[in-house]
Design an enzyme around this catalytic site. Sequence first.
Site, PDB file in Angstrom:
ATOM      1  N   CYS A  50       0.825  -1.218   0.000  1.00 21.43           N
ATOM      2  CA  CYS A  50       0.000   0.000   0.000  1.00 21.43           C
ATOM      3  C   CYS A  50       0.853   1.260   0.000  1.00 21.43           C
ATOM      4  O   CYS A  50       0.407   2.324  -0.423  1.00 21.43           O
ATOM      5  CB  CYS A  50      -0.934   0.003   1.205  1.00 21.43           C
ATOM      6  SG  CYS A  50      -0.082  -0.121   2.791  1.00 21.43           S
ATOM      7  N   HIS A  95      19.531   0.158  -1.106  1.00 19.34           N
ATOM      8  CA  HIS A  95      18.118   0.545  -0.994  1.00 19.34           C
ATOM      9  C   HIS A  95      17.277  -0.651  -0.552  1.00 19.34           C
ATOM     10  O   HIS A  95      16.452  -0.526   0.368  1.00 19.34           O
ATOM     11  CB  HIS A  95      17.607   1.079  -2.326  1.00 19.34           C
ATOM     12  CG  HIS A  95      16.138   1.393  -2.310  1.00 19.34           C
ATOM     13  ND1 HIS A  95      15.619   2.497  -1.662  1.00 19.34           N
ATOM     14  CD2 HIS A  95      15.074   0.725  -2.829  1.00 19.34           C
ATOM     15  CE1 HIS A  95      14.299   2.517  -1.793  1.00 19.34           C
ATOM     16  NE2 HIS A  95      13.948   1.447  -2.492  1.00 19.34           N
TER      17      HIS A  95
END
Length: 416
Positions: A50, A95
């Site tokens: 989400c 990352h």
Amino acid sequence: MTLVAIGINHKTASVSLREKVAFGPDILTDALKSLADQTRTGEAVILSTCNRTELYTNQVECDRLIQWLSQFHNLSEAELRECIYLHTGQSAVQHLLRVSAGLDSLVLGEPQILGQIKQAFADAKRVGTIAHTLDRLFQHTFKVAKRIRTETEIGSSAVSVAFAAVNLARHIFDDLSRSRVLLVGAGETIELVARHLSEQGVTNMVVANRTLARAEGMAAEFGGRAVTLPQIPEHLAEADIVISSTASPLPILGKGMVENALKARRHQPMLLVDIAVPRDIESEVADLENAYLYTVDDLQGIVEKNMASRLEAAEQAELIAHEQSSEFMSWLRSLDSVATIRAFRSQSEAVKADALARAQERLASGADPEAVMLELANKLTNKLIHSPTQALSKAARSGDLDSLELLRAALGIDDN
């Protein structure tokens, strides 16, 4: 070999755009296959939650990935480029490590993201878009995320009011799974409380809400019962723990109501946590014997203290992520060196075979063996030193002393 990561998240894109870029289960398989076709290696992983959508691949141009993403979702490429971030090489590895440790999450250090990454990896493996490089990258990621959780306090403290409320109950009651809980309200905060309680093994939950349908929906998800707000007095005495969060302008639980419930409980203690603003529970409830009332202000102090602890832990986690991204890149570079050495050996063997075949032909035709051996040595030497000589000359002419020194070391040239 170049690793690439591109994506959008809660920091760079609106909810509406994140919804448009999401990959649901119904389209994920086709998306993975299509994305893998864009690369030279057929490797691809899609992480879609989400709060973020990210693509992990190798051997592909970033522009091509952005074009693919915009075309797949039928979105404006210009709109995407305004929100997208991209990482290559070690930056892509670092990352992914940061994301897996919760360092890039909306709630610092939240643990759910690691499970979502594991699921994304499992989906890619099922579809067949995982090969040696991404397999090694994600296995390395899982190991590093576990190390960060073990060696730092990044996820040990409650940093949301909902989690702090459940954490408080966990410290007061030895075994939460045996506790009976009354939840007042059915909004996002109470839903999060219910989720945390469920993770602690709580199964006896009653959800009270102004709208019964909303309470029934939440109760069904967590195996509880639903009641309306006027029915609270009938169920309050059964509750060991009461957690309330509504938008009511007036208190819902008064001192008299709680006092009656405590009498019915034969004065067994009751924990009440009021995380509503304005308050749902009258402050006078705290004066009752065996009633232990905590407000949002009490919890907020805990949250702020714990957030400071997590920020300190995050600094340690960042160092681990950086160090481990370097370690992975060293392994990746070793793959390139193996391929280069293999190609160099193959090329040298071909030169040797060609020179040897010519020498054998001359010997078979009756040429002088000594002359044939001398010619073989000369031709073999010339062919083997041709490319290194050109590289040395080029470096010397351009004044590239670093390359010149590197070539000298590689060729074993010793001034002595």
